[in-house]
Write a protein that holds these residues in place. Structure first.
Motif, PDB file in Angstrom:
ATOM      1  N   ALA A 113       0.828  -1.196   0.000  1.00 52.41           N
ATOM      2  CA  ALA A 113       0.000   0.000   0.000  1.00 52.41           C
ATOM      3  C   ALA A 113       0.864   1.248   0.000  1.00 52.41           C
ATOM      4  N   LEU A 114       0.438   2.253  -0.747  1.00 52.14           N
ATOM      5  CA  LEU A 114       1.128   3.536  -0.736  1.00 52.14           C
ATOM      6  C   LEU A 114       0.910   4.192   0.623  1.00 52.14           C
ATOM      7  N   PRO A 115       2.009   4.630   1.299  1.00 55.75           N
ATOM      8  CA  PRO A 115       1.814   5.319   2.580  1.00 55.75           C
ATOM      9  C   PRO A 115       0.855   6.499   2.422  1.00 55.75           C
ATOM     10  N   ALA A 116      -0.042   6.666   3.384  1.00 55.78           N
ATOM     11  CA  ALA A 116      -1.100   7.670   3.274  1.00 55.78           C
ATOM     12  C   ALA A 116      -0.563   9.083   3.120  1.00 55.78           C
ATOM     13  N   GLN A 122       5.322  11.898  -5.061  1.00 60.19           N
ATOM     14  CA  GLN A 122       6.277  11.996  -3.952  1.00 60.19           C
ATOM     15  C   GLN A 122       6.942  10.652  -3.669  1.00 60.19           C
ATOM     16  N   ALA A 123       6.161   9.569  -3.719  1.00 64.06           N
ATOM     17  CA  ALA A 123       6.735   8.244  -3.465  1.00 64.06           C
ATOM     18  C   ALA A 123       7.817   7.911  -4.471  1.00 64.06           C
ATOM     19  N   MET A 124       7.643   8.331  -5.712  1.00 63.62           N
ATOM     20  CA  MET A 124       8.643   8.034  -6.735  1.00 63.62           C
ATOM     21  C   MET A 124       9.764   9.072  -6.779  1.00 63.62           C
ATOM     22  N   GLN A 125       9.528  10.256  -6.241  1.00 58.04           N
ATOM     23  CA  GLN A 125      10.653  11.163  -6.001  1.00 58.04           C
ATOM     24  C   GLN A 125      11.587  10.556  -4.966  1.00 58.04           C
ATOM     25  N   ILE A 126      11.031   9.842  -4.014  1.00 57.34           N
ATOM     26  CA  ILE A 126      11.840   9.101  -3.043  1.00 57.34           C
ATOM     27  C   ILE A 126      12.416   7.863  -3.718  1.00 57.34           C
ATOM     28  N   GLY A 127      11.541   6.985  -4.205  1.00 55.59           N
ATOM     29  CA  GLY A 127      11.934   5.809  -4.971  1.00 55.59           C
ATOM     30  C   GLY A 127      12.904   4.894  -4.236  1.00 55.59           C
ATOM     31  N   THR A 128      13.502   3.985  -4.988  1.00 52.95           N
ATOM     32  CA  THR A 128      14.448   3.044  -4.398  1.00 52.95           C
ATOM     33  C   THR A 128      15.637   3.757  -3.769  1.00 52.95           C
ATOM     34  N   ALA A 129      16.092   4.846  -4.377  1.00 51.72           N
ATOM     35  CA  ALA A 129      17.245   5.560  -3.821  1.00 51.72           C
ATOM     36  C   ALA A 129      16.942   6.098  -2.428  1.00 51.72           C
ATOM     37  N   GLY A 130      15.802   6.777  -2.279  1.00 47.55           N
ATOM     38  CA  GLY A 130      15.446   7.330  -0.977  1.00 47.55           C
ATOM     39  C   GLY A 130      15.122   6.263   0.046  1.00 47.55           C
ATOM     40  N   VAL A 273      14.370  -7.059   0.472  1.00 45.77           N
ATOM     41  CA  VAL A 273      14.084  -6.785   1.881  1.00 45.77           C
ATOM     42  C   VAL A 273      12.702  -7.338   2.240  1.00 45.77           C
ATOM     43  N   PRO A 274      12.583  -8.072   3.347  1.00 43.95           N
ATOM     44  CA  PRO A 274      11.274  -8.581   3.758  1.00 43.95           C
ATOM     45  C   PRO A 274      10.259  -7.450   3.906  1.00 43.95           C
ATOM     46  N   MET A 275       8.999  -7.760   3.638  1.00 44.52           N
ATOM     47  CA  MET A 275       7.962  -6.739   3.588  1.00 44.52           C
ATOM     48  C   MET A 275       7.847  -5.960   4.890  1.00 44.52           C
ATOM     49  N   ALA A 276       8.009  -6.614   6.034  1.00 55.08           N
ATOM     50  CA  ALA A 276       7.849  -5.908   7.312  1.00 55.08           C
ATOM     51  C   ALA A 276       8.886  -4.794   7.470  1.00 55.08           C
ATOM     52  N   ARG A 277      10.150  -5.066   7.154  1.00 57.77           N
ATOM     53  CA  ARG A 277      11.182  -4.029   7.275  1.00 57.77           C
ATOM     54  C   ARG A 277      10.998  -2.971   6.192  1.00 57.77           C
ATOM     55  N   ARG A 278      10.582  -3.394   5.020  1.00 60.30           N
ATOM     56  CA  ARG A 278      10.288  -2.472   3.919  1.00 60.30           C
ATOM     57  C   ARG A 278       9.203  -1.472   4.344  1.00 60.30           C
ATOM     58  N   GLU A 279       8.128  -1.988   4.914  1.00 60.73           N
ATOM     59  CA  GLU A 279       7.040  -1.112   5.350  1.00 60.73           C
ATOM     60  C   GLU A 279       7.485  -0.204   6.496  1.00 60.73           C
ATOM     61  N   TRP A 282       9.414   2.709   4.928  1.00 63.87           N
ATOM     62  CA  TRP A 282       8.529   3.692   4.302  1.00 63.87           C
ATOM     63  C   TRP A 282       7.724   4.469   5.355  1.00 63.87           C
ATOM     64  N   ALA A 283       7.374   3.819   6.449  1.00 69.45           N
ATOM     65  CA  ALA A 283       6.679   4.530   7.526  1.00 69.45           C
ATOM     66  C   ALA A 283       7.572   5.605   8.131  1.00 69.45           C
ATOM     67  N   ARG A 284       8.862   5.300   8.284  1.00 71.34           N
ATOM     68  CA  ARG A 284       9.789   6.310   8.807  1.00 71.34           C
ATOM     69  C   ARG A 284       9.996   7.440   7.807  1.00 71.34           C
ATOM     70  N   LEU A 285      10.049   7.107   6.527  1.00 71.37           N
ATOM     71  CA  LEU A 285      10.131   8.166   5.514  1.00 71.37           C
ATOM     72  C   LEU A 285       8.913   9.078   5.593  1.00 71.37           C
ATOM     73  N   ASP A 286       7.745   8.483   5.746  1.00 70.18           N
ATOM     74  CA  ASP A 286       6.509   9.259   5.858  1.00 70.18           C
ATOM     75  C   ASP A 286       6.581  10.196   7.058  1.00 70.18           C
ATOM     76  N   ALA A 287       7.146   9.704   8.164  1.00 71.09           N
ATOM     77  CA  ALA A 287       7.186  10.490   9.391  1.00 71.09           C
ATOM     78  C   ALA A 287       8.312  11.517   9.425  1.00 71.09           C
ATOM     79  N   GLU A 288       9.433  11.223   8.780  1.00 67.57           N
ATOM     80  CA  GLU A 288      10.651  12.007   8.997  1.00 67.57           C
ATOM     81  C   GLU A 288      11.108  12.850   7.817  1.00 67.57           C
ATOM     82  N   LEU A 289      10.649  12.549   6.609  1.00 68.00           N
ATOM     83  CA  LEU A 289      11.164  13.268   5.449  1.00 68.00           C
ATOM     84  C   LEU A 289      10.437  14.595   5.250  1.00 68.00           C
ATOM     85  N   ASP A 290      11.186  15.654   5.183  1.00 73.91           N
ATOM     86  CA  ASP A 290      10.657  17.004   4.963  1.00 73.91           C
ATOM     87  C   ASP A 290      10.110  17.107   3.540  1.00 73.91           C
ATOM     88  N   ARG A 291       8.803  17.355   3.404  1.00 72.08           N
ATOM     89  CA  ARG A 291       8.190  17.387   2.071  1.00 72.08           C
ATOM     90  C   ARG A 291       8.686  18.561   1.230  1.00 72.08           C
TER      91      ARG A 291
END
Length: 326
Positions: A113-116, A122-130, A273-279, A282-291
């Motif tokens: 699921a795409l983080p809310a 924005q998700a693809m501006q982050i992408g695999t690199a971010g 990367v296993p899905m749990a660590r992957r998610e 992405w949850a930390r990116l959602d919380a910590e990345l300055d938009r």
């Protein structure tokens, strides 16, 4: 029918890359069909597009390792039509048809699921690199590094992984030392939060396996001699997160830093990367990345521009992150 960027085998080890129209029925089996809104451009994508490294394992191959879009068909209990989703890694563009297509079909096991808090762009501006940058940051913080106390070296700092890593670390409160081979990038890197910006020559350890202790952690995308130099100057009980080999896959060092200083060398993979660590990443990116910062370090370009963008990335004409509008 959807437009796709496809690699087809040529003579010997060569192949051609071009745009084609593929019906959804042509795709390998999968429970989830997705209308792709955005993808991204990563170093691995550029290598595949240009043919400069053997990324592709079978042909024909739809290129691209990241996608975000909307479910249009689903035989999965986890996803319904209209859900916003994304896929990154999992062998896309290597062993599995990838992201550079207007319509794709994927196994439900690789879809998340795409983080809310993120749009597809924005998700693809982050992408695999971010996302890789966040996995590296997690490796450092899991090891015990602390904001406000520890200095972290980031190599390749003006690239996709490096830019996001610098911004995440600086916002968290780490003292960030950014390494760049281009002096003109200093203003950009300081705007991301780097406390110091230094050239590649400034981290040379003169070929010694151990030198003066300068940083507690490292996020390295270079590999090769630069990684060896970074390890040589990592402090006692420090950690080096290695996630790339832009400067080569060889590593010439000794066991001394690892035994006498207790340095940890932590490989960071983003593909399987296993899905749990992957998610969690992405949850930390959602919380910590300055938009606002994400917008400043990113550009969005059109699908048709991809062949040229791949070349531009490898030849150092791009900085930050590139999202692709499909």
């Amino acid at each position: 029918m959807g437009k796709a960027l496809v690699a087809r085998a040529g003579e010997g080890k060569s192949y051609t890359v071009g745009f084609e129209y593929l019906p959804l029925e042509a795709w390998p089996a999968g429970e989830v069909a997705i209308r792709v809104a955005h993808s991204g451009l990563n170093y691995k994508d550029a290598l595949a597009i240009t043919g400069r490294a053997p990324i592709i394992r079978s042909f024909p191959m739809v290129l691209g390792i990241d996608l975000a879009g909307e479910v249009v068909e689903s035989a999965s209990p986890r996803f319904k039509v209209g859900d916003k989703v994304m896929v990154n890694g999992w062998g896309l563009s290597e062993t599995r048809w990838g992201a550079y297509a207007e319509r794709v079909r994927m196994p439900e096991s690789v879809v998340q699921a795409l983080p809310a808090g993120f749009s597809t762009e924005q998700a693809m501006q982050i992408g695999t690199a971010g996302y890789t940058a966040m996995l590296c940051v997690m490796a450092l913080t899991d090891h015990g590094l602390q904001p406000g106390r520890d200095a972290v070296l980031v190599t390749g700092a003006s690239g996709g992984v490096g830019s996001v890593a610098v911004s995440l670390l600086a916002r968290a409160g780490f003292h960030v030392i950014a390494v760049s081979g281009r002096a003109e990038q200093e203003g950009y890197l300081r705007a991301l939060g780097a406390a110091e910006v230094i050239g590649r020559e400034a981290i040379s350890a003169g070929g010694r396996p151990m030198a003066k202790e300068r940083w507690a952690g490292v996020i390295d995308v270079a590999g090769g001699a630069m990684l060896a130099d970074a390890i040589a100057q990592t402090r006692y009980d420090g950690i080096v997160a290695a996630c790339g080999m832009a400067g080569g896959g060889a590593l010439t060092t000794t066991v001394y830093p690892f035994i006498l200083r207790g340095v940890t060398l932590r490989g960071v993979d983003s593909v399987m990367v296993p899905m749990a660590r992957r998610e969690a990443a992405w949850a930390r990116l959602d919380a910590e990345l300055d938009r606002d910062l994400l917008a400043r370090l990113s550009v969005t370009r059109d699908f048709v521009d991809l062949p040229q963008l791949g070349l531009d990335l490898l030849e150092g004409r791009l900085q930050g992150r590139v999202a692709v509008r499909l």
